[in-house]
Design a protein around this motif. Sequence first.
Motif, short mmCIF file in Angstrom:
data_model
loop_
_atom_site.label_atom_id
_atom_site.label_comp_id
_atom_site.label_asym_id
_atom_site.label_seq_id
_atom_site.Cartn_x
_atom_site.Cartn_y
_atom_site.Cartn_z
N ALA A 120 0.83 -1.21 0.00
CA ALA A 120 0.00 0.00 0.00
C ALA A 120 0.86 1.25 0.00
CB ALA A 120 -0.92 0.00 1.22
N PHE A 121 1.97 1.22 0.72
CA PHE A 121 2.89 2.36 0.76
C PHE A 121 3.39 2.70 -0.65
CE2 PHE A 121 6.92 4.52 1.31
CZ PHE A 121 6.70 5.36 2.40
N ILE A 122 3.63 1.67 -1.44
CA ILE A 122 4.18 1.87 -2.79
C ILE A 122 3.14 2.46 -3.75
CG2 ILE A 122 5.10 0.68 -4.83
CD1 ILE A 122 6.42 -1.31 -2.86
N VAL A 123 1.89 1.97 -3.69
CA VAL A 123 0.91 2.32 -4.73
C VAL A 123 -0.03 3.46 -4.34
CG1 VAL A 123 0.95 -0.09 -5.48
CG2 VAL A 123 -0.91 0.70 -3.99
N MET A 124 0.02 3.93 -3.10
CA MET A 124 -1.00 4.86 -2.60
C MET A 124 -0.81 6.27 -3.15
SD MET A 124 -3.68 4.55 -0.86
CE MET A 124 -4.95 5.76 -0.51
N GLU A 125 -1.39 6.52 -4.33
CA GLU A 125 -1.34 7.84 -4.95
C GLU A 125 -2.40 7.92 -6.05
OE1 GLU A 125 2.60 8.17 -6.38
OE2 GLU A 125 2.32 6.75 -8.04
N PRO A 126 -2.88 9.14 -6.37
CA PRO A 126 -3.85 9.28 -7.45
C PRO A 126 -3.28 8.74 -8.76
CG PRO A 126 -3.72 11.29 -6.16
CD PRO A 126 -2.59 10.42 -5.69
N GLY A 127 -4.15 8.15 -9.57
CA GLY A 127 -3.71 7.57 -10.83
C GLY A 127 -3.53 6.07 -10.77
N GLY A 194 -0.22 12.71 4.52
CA GLY A 194 -0.79 11.83 3.52
C GLY A 194 -0.91 10.41 4.03
N PRO A 195 -1.54 9.53 3.25
CA PRO A 195 -1.72 8.14 3.68
C PRO A 195 -0.41 7.39 3.88
CG PRO A 195 -2.36 8.45 1.37
CD PRO A 195 -2.17 9.80 1.94
N ARG A 196 0.64 7.80 3.17
CA ARG A 196 1.93 7.12 3.34
C ARG A 196 2.50 7.35 4.74
NH1 ARG A 196 3.45 8.24 -2.53
NH2 ARG A 196 3.48 6.17 -3.49
N VAL A 197 2.13 8.46 5.36
CA VAL A 197 2.58 8.71 6.74
C VAL A 197 1.98 7.66 7.67
CG1 VAL A 197 2.54 10.34 8.67
CG2 VAL A 197 2.85 11.18 6.32
N LEU A 198 0.68 7.39 7.49
CA LEU A 198 0.00 6.38 8.30
C LEU A 198 0.65 5.01 8.12
CD1 LEU A 198 -2.43 5.46 10.06
CD2 LEU A 198 -3.73 5.22 7.94
N LEU A 199 0.93 4.65 6.88
CA LEU A 199 1.55 3.36 6.61
C LEU A 199 2.95 3.28 7.19
CD1 LEU A 199 0.34 3.18 2.91
CD2 LEU A 199 -0.40 1.65 4.74
N GLY A 200 3.69 4.39 7.11
CA GLY A 200 5.05 4.42 7.63
C GLY A 200 5.11 4.23 9.13
N ILE A 201 4.04 4.61 9.83
CA ILE A 201 4.00 4.44 11.29
C ILE A 201 3.89 2.96 11.65
CG2 ILE A 201 2.53 4.81 13.33
CD1 ILE A 201 1.82 7.57 12.11
N TYR A 202 3.17 2.19 10.83
CA TYR A 202 2.90 0.80 11.18
C TYR A 202 4.01 -0.17 10.82
CZ TYR A 202 -1.64 1.25 13.27
OH TYR A 202 -2.66 1.55 14.15
N PRO A 204 7.40 -0.14 11.32
CA PRO A 204 8.25 -0.51 12.46
C PRO A 204 7.50 -1.20 13.60
CG PRO A 204 7.92 1.87 12.40
CD PRO A 204 7.39 1.31 11.12
N LEU A 205 6.21 -0.86 13.79
CA LEU A 205 5.42 -1.52 14.83
C LEU A 205 5.26 -3.01 14.54
CD1 LEU A 205 2.63 1.13 15.50
CD2 LEU A 205 4.67 0.67 16.87
N ILE A 206 5.08 -3.36 13.28
CA ILE A 206 4.97 -4.77 12.90
C ILE A 206 6.26 -5.51 13.23
CG2 ILE A 206 4.75 -6.34 10.93
CD1 ILE A 206 2.96 -4.16 9.62
N ILE A 207 7.38 -4.90 12.94
CA ILE A 207 8.68 -5.52 13.22
C ILE A 207 8.86 -5.73 14.72
CG2 ILE A 207 11.18 -5.21 13.07
CD1 ILE A 207 10.64 -3.62 10.44
N ILE A 208 8.47 -4.74 15.51
CA ILE A 208 8.60 -4.84 16.97
C ILE A 208 7.74 -5.98 17.51
CG2 ILE A 208 8.06 -3.67 19.16
CD1 ILE A 208 8.83 -1.03 17.73
N ALA A 209 6.49 -6.08 17.04
CA ALA A 209 5.60 -7.15 17.51
C ALA A 209 6.15 -8.52 17.16
CB ALA A 209 4.21 -6.97 16.90
N THR A 210 6.74 -8.65 15.99
CA THR A 210 7.33 -9.92 15.57
C THR A 210 8.48 -10.32 16.47
OG1 THR A 210 6.73 -9.42 13.27
CG2 THR A 210 8.37 -11.15 13.63
#
Length: 460
Positions: A120-127, A194-202, A204-210
């Motif tokens: 989602a981080f890669i594709v999240m943009e208009p177009g 933007g939405p990439r900010v939201l994705l960027g927050i999660y 590192p959190l995923i890595i920590i939980a793992t």
Amino acid sequence: MTAPSTAPASSRGGRWIEHWDPEDETFWNETGEKVARRNLFFSVLSEHIGFSIWTLWSVMVLFMGPEYGLTPADKFFIVSMATLVGAIVRVPYTFAVALFGGRNWTIVSASMLLIPTIAAFIVMEPGTSFGTFLACAMLAGVGGGNFASSMTNINSFFPLRKKGWALGLNAGGGNIGVPVVQLVGLAVIGASGGPRVLLGIYIPLIIIATVLGALYMDNISSVKNDTGAAKEAVKDAHTWIMSFLYIGTFGSFIGYSFAFGLVLQTQFGRTPLESAYVTFIGPLLGSLIRPFGGWLADKYGGAKITLWNFVGMGAATGVIISASMSKSLALFTTAFIALFILTGLGNGSTYKMIPGIFQAKAAAMGLEGEEAASYGRRLSGASMGLIGAVGALGGLGINLAFRQSFLSVGSGTGAFVGFLAFYAVCFVVTWAVYLRSQAPAQSQSTAAAETKSQLSYAKV
């Protein structure tokens, strides 16, 4: 008394507990409770982030303005497909615990959350095409599977007398991932991010939980991959009855969690920020009250709590229909939040019923002690994934119902009328199967046997 060992099993590496008997009160008080609570905590963490990723697109669609070229129907379809995948993967996730171990599968399932988040981080943009967004939302569905594996794993750690509280806390802590991702989304929107900010927050959190799951969780050697239990669960009518009831509680919770913001935007013309300000409240309260629903079920019986909870859900839905027809935003929002709270309460009470039902069946079969407890754990653990999967499909039904209602009549009123009818059926099923009085025409021996069974089910 033998203490639980986390030494590696002879043929498998990792943290494996060789002896586990939570029904033994001495074992539980001396060593079991501490280990169970530790695994519960880190299981909740992983499941929590899984829920956040699963429901990520309920927030992402709020960011997606006219420049993305998506209609409201397109957005409802995107979140519906995330719900669908999350429901389907719950079945294999349930049995993965027995195949790989609870700790080991937590590591795998948590790390898999990186795939939809990075995509989602890669594709999240208009177009970007609708199909690409749809594929990314479907990938996010893997987060829905974490619930099934987490619940199956924690079910093995706790004794029957504690399952309502433990399963409620485990599920509630996971469910809170829904309002948390919505709150984080609100903060990002409010800060003009933007939405990439939201994705960027999660990420590192995923890595920590793992990593934390790998360091602090355990596998239980006695939880083997039991295909026999799975087959028994599939054949047992109670698995499908509880699946139906769970559609009414959890299906409503997750379906409304995905749809609430979109309904406010589409029916009441709220902006993304205005929607985000209230979207998180219902899922948050519904998540927080889930352990309380489990506690009430422990105390008074899950069937009784579930029965009256459906009465409350029906009443709240009736108010929502009235508010929708009169276009009262304040009443609509208040009643919707109340409905969320009731779904959370019902989630806790229905899941408490599952181990109680199979424990009652074990008693009816003449099993006692650890043999009965083992039977109850086998069947309830196997059935939980199926029940969770079917229940989550209720979320798909809710989003598709909203989509059709908005296409047909321009509001969600038609969908809510359908939901009200469904809750009425759930009430009748709960009463008829688990709380109904015995018919007087039965023979004395048959009545005595069934009354014993009925009293057992009334306490589930």
